[in-house]
Scaffold this active site. Structure first.
Site, short mmCIF file in Angstrom:
data_model
loop_
_atom_site.label_atom_id
_atom_site.label_comp_id
_atom_site.label_asym_id
_atom_site.label_seq_id
_atom_site.Cartn_x
_atom_site.Cartn_y
_atom_site.Cartn_z
N LYS A 192 84.12 2.14 107.28
CA LYS A 192 85.44 1.49 107.31
C LYS A 192 85.47 0.34 106.32
CE LYS A 192 87.53 -1.84 109.10
NZ LYS A 192 88.50 -2.14 108.02
N GLU A 402 82.60 -22.16 106.41
CA GLU A 402 82.55 -21.29 105.23
C GLU A 402 83.95 -21.18 104.65
OE1 GLU A 402 81.82 -17.06 105.87
OE2 GLU A 402 80.43 -17.12 104.19
P1 NAD Z 1 85.94 -10.09 108.22
O1 NAD Z 1 84.95 -10.35 109.30
O2 NAD Z 1 87.30 -10.60 108.37
O3 NAD Z 1 86.10 -8.52 108.04
C1 NAD Z 1 84.98 -7.70 107.80
C2 NAD Z 1 85.32 -6.29 108.21
O4 NAD Z 1 85.53 -6.27 109.62
C3 NAD Z 1 86.59 -5.74 107.58
O5 NAD Z 1 86.41 -4.37 107.28
C4 NAD Z 1 87.60 -5.90 108.69
O6 NAD Z 1 88.66 -4.99 108.63
C5 NAD Z 1 86.75 -5.65 109.91
N1 NAD Z 1 87.28 -6.21 111.15
C6 NAD Z 1 88.10 -7.28 111.30
N2 NAD Z 1 88.38 -7.46 112.60
C7 NAD Z 1 87.74 -6.49 113.28
C8 NAD Z 1 87.64 -6.15 114.66
N3 NAD Z 1 88.28 -6.85 115.60
N4 NAD Z 1 86.90 -5.09 115.00
C9 NAD Z 1 86.25 -4.37 114.07
N5 NAD Z 1 86.30 -4.64 112.76
C10 NAD Z 1 87.04 -5.69 112.38
O7 NAD Z 1 85.24 -10.56 106.89
P2 NAD Z 1 85.83 -10.52 105.42
O8 NAD Z 1 86.85 -11.59 105.32
O9 NAD Z 1 86.18 -9.14 105.03
O10 NAD Z 1 84.55 -10.89 104.56
C11 NAD Z 1 84.17 -12.19 104.36
C12 NAD Z 1 83.01 -12.52 105.26
O11 NAD Z 1 81.93 -11.63 105.02
C13 NAD Z 1 82.45 -13.89 105.01
O12 NAD Z 1 82.22 -14.55 106.23
C14 NAD Z 1 81.11 -13.61 104.33
O13 NAD Z 1 80.15 -14.60 104.49
C15 NAD Z 1 80.72 -12.34 104.94
N6 NAD Z 1 79.77 -11.63 104.08
C16 NAD Z 1 78.47 -11.58 104.47
C17 NAD Z 1 77.54 -10.95 103.69
C18 NAD Z 1 76.11 -10.86 104.12
O14 NAD Z 1 75.41 -9.96 103.69
N7 NAD Z 1 75.60 -11.75 104.95
C19 NAD Z 1 77.93 -10.34 102.51
C20 NAD Z 1 79.27 -10.39 102.13
C21 NAD Z 1 80.18 -11.04 102.95
#
Ligand code: NAD
Ligand code: MN
Length: 498
Positions: A192, A402
């Protein structure tokens, strides 16, 4: 067509690009069962790129059922490792053969510069698939040290159906950090992508099929997190959930797993990484170059962004001046210009978030050194200047939360102990940088840091051979390296009496 060399060549390639927004289930592109779609808007200029399938629970059920059927049939899960290796390597080659198209989709969808979409995202994604494939026929199982009349076999088996939920900052790369080991070990996957950047995940589903990954083994479900993401996380027939994204959603996924079938949950979450520069840094210019890149690369939308610069008093003024000068090279430009190194942020919502943190920094009394403004608004796109605050305290919102944008907080310290205390005073534990000429100070600091990665006299190093992931609320488990295979396999002990 040969690789475009100018912005206008990239723009003409973009104008002729077919953009698919459909889901991919059981080897076929299809609309969401509800026929619902949402608009995919480019942050470069606000243009609607395509309509994307808005998948939900029924699509999740269908994709998981297909993944399960493929898994149980053994068509991939029971394939020999050497055969899976060949297919994974072919999959990697197909990414490389389509690297212009994939890079363009990534740039149009999330605004990053085309040069990095190609050299970092697509190239890194192909490396991840190839590395995992190449490894899979070189891993042996174990025999326990038993008595003469017994055999204890310790074997690894694929877990079954893996749901992979990935973020928007490196859409293809994060997907392939999961797909590489998940597929190489024989699992079925339901991927997804983020609603903010679904296009490359959708495109590579076909490339996987073309490479020889059997239908049903890889399914891609675009849609919103709280609908299709939640449906996958609560699904009773998903064995393992792997995630990269925010800490807030990561915690929610653990709840969903507990409320459903106790699926294994592996999380790569947020960060607020300290980059520590001591007075005895071997090369202050090199530290400044790295610190600028650590906050400006990918518009600061990087989980390992060096967003807290901890600088020792003796070099503070000089370092800040050097970083300010470096950041001049990181002003946002048009993402399709091959010379651009900083592009648009992913969408207007993210721009607003970044601007609200900049406002909070000013209100808290931090000193704005440079940047702070939205730029190129006339383009219809969303761009923000690299921004530096000094006189920041670690308790300020800009230092503790963040931001996921190009906003650097400079925090002053004196001595190793204070540096370590400030560095560790965060809920996160993803990464850290340390700059010193003193080898024992470097090691002592590195050991004291509660982070999954430490870079000494360097920032953001690593390749497929080194594990990637965090301590504390930055997550659990690791991507990359052989350690990543732990997430996608169960261990079986088989005891035989002779
Ligand atoms: P996010 O948590 O908003 O979304 C991530 C994914 O989760 C998306 O596909 C989103 O649609 C899905 N999602 C959102 N709500 C959900 C729910 N209730 N149930 C299931 N899935 C759900 O994060 P983002 O804004 O897409 O990405 C940024 C974040 O990702 C930052 O916090 C960043 O630090 C983190 N990140 C971490 C790494 C790592 O390897 N540690 C790498 C890249 C990004
Ligand atoms: Mn997008």
């Amino acid at each position: 067509m040969s690789t475009p060399k100018t912005r206008s060549e990239w723009e003409s390639l973009a104008a002729n690009l077919t953009i698919n927004g459909q889901a991919f289930i059981d080897g076929e592109y299809r609309a969401a069962l509800s026929a619902e779609t949402f608009a995919c808007v480019s942050p470069i200029d606000g243009r609607v790129l395509t309509q994307v399938a808005s998948c939900d629970l029924p699509d999740a059920n269908l994709a998981v059922a297909n993944g399960r059927r493929a898994f149980d049939s053994g068509v991939w899960s029971q394939q020999s490792p050497v055969k899976r290796k060949q297919v994974m390597i072919r999959f990697a080659e197909l990414l490389e053969e389509h690297s212009d198209e994939l890079a363009l989709l990534e740039t149009l969808d999330m605004g990053k510069p085309i040069r990095f979409a190609k050299s970092v995202d697509v190239a890194g994604a192909a490396r991840a698939l190839r590395w995992s494939g190449e490894a899979i026929d070189k891993i042996y199982d174990e025999l326990a040290p038993t008595a003469h009349n017994e055999i204890g076999m310790i074997t690894r088996e694929p877990v079954g159906v893996v749901a992979a939920i990935v973020p928007w900052n490196f859409p293809l790369l994060m997907a392939c950090w999961k797909l590489g080991p998940a597929l190489a070990t024989g699992n079925s996957v339901v991927l997804k992508p983020s609603e903010k950047s679904p296009l490359t995940a959708i495109r590579i589903a076909q490339l996987a099929l073309d490479a020889g990954i059997p239908k049903g083994v890889l399914n891609v479900l675009p849609g919103f997190g709280h609908t299709v993401g939640k449906a996958l996380a609560l699904h009773m027939d998903v064995d393992t959930l792997v995630f990269t994204g925010s800490t807030k959603i990561a915690k929610q996924l653990m709840i969903y797993a507990g409320e459903s079938n106790m699926k294994r949950v592996w999380l790569e979450a947020g960060g607020k990484s300290p980059n520590i520069v001591f007075n005895d840094a071997p090369d202050l210019k090199a530290a400044a170059v790295a610190a600028a890149e650590a906050i400006a690369f990918n518009q600061g939308e990087v989980c390992t962004a060096g967003s807290r610069l901890l600088v020792e008093s003796g070099v503070k003024d000089e370092l800040i001046a050097l970083i300010g000068a470096e950041l001049a090279a990181w002003q946002p430009g048009h993402p399709l210009d091959p010379d651009t190194v900083s592009g648009a942020v992913v969408d207007r919502q993210q721009l607003d978030t970044i601007l609200s943190y900049i406002k909070a920094g000013k209100e808290a009394g931090a000193t704005l050194v440079c940047g702070g403004e939205q730029v190129h608004a006339e383009s219809g796109g969303v761009y923000v200047e690299p921004t530096v605050f000094m006189n920041v305290h670690n308790q300020m919102k800009i230092a503790s939360e963040e931001i996921f944008g190009p906003v650097l907080s400079v925090i002053e310290f004196n001595g190793m102990e204070e540096a370590i205390a400030i560095a560790n005073d965060t809920i996160y534990g993803l990464a850290a940088g340390v700059w010193t000429s003193d080898i024992s100070k470097a090691h002592k600091t590195a050991k004291a840091l509660r982070t999954g990665m430490v870079w000494i006299n360097h920032y953001d190093g690593g390749d497929m051979t080194a594990p990637f992931g965090g301590y504390k609320q930055s997550g659990n488990g690791r991507d990359k390296s052989l350690h990543s295979f732990d997430k996608y396999t169960e261990i079986k002990a088989t005891w035989i009496a002779l």
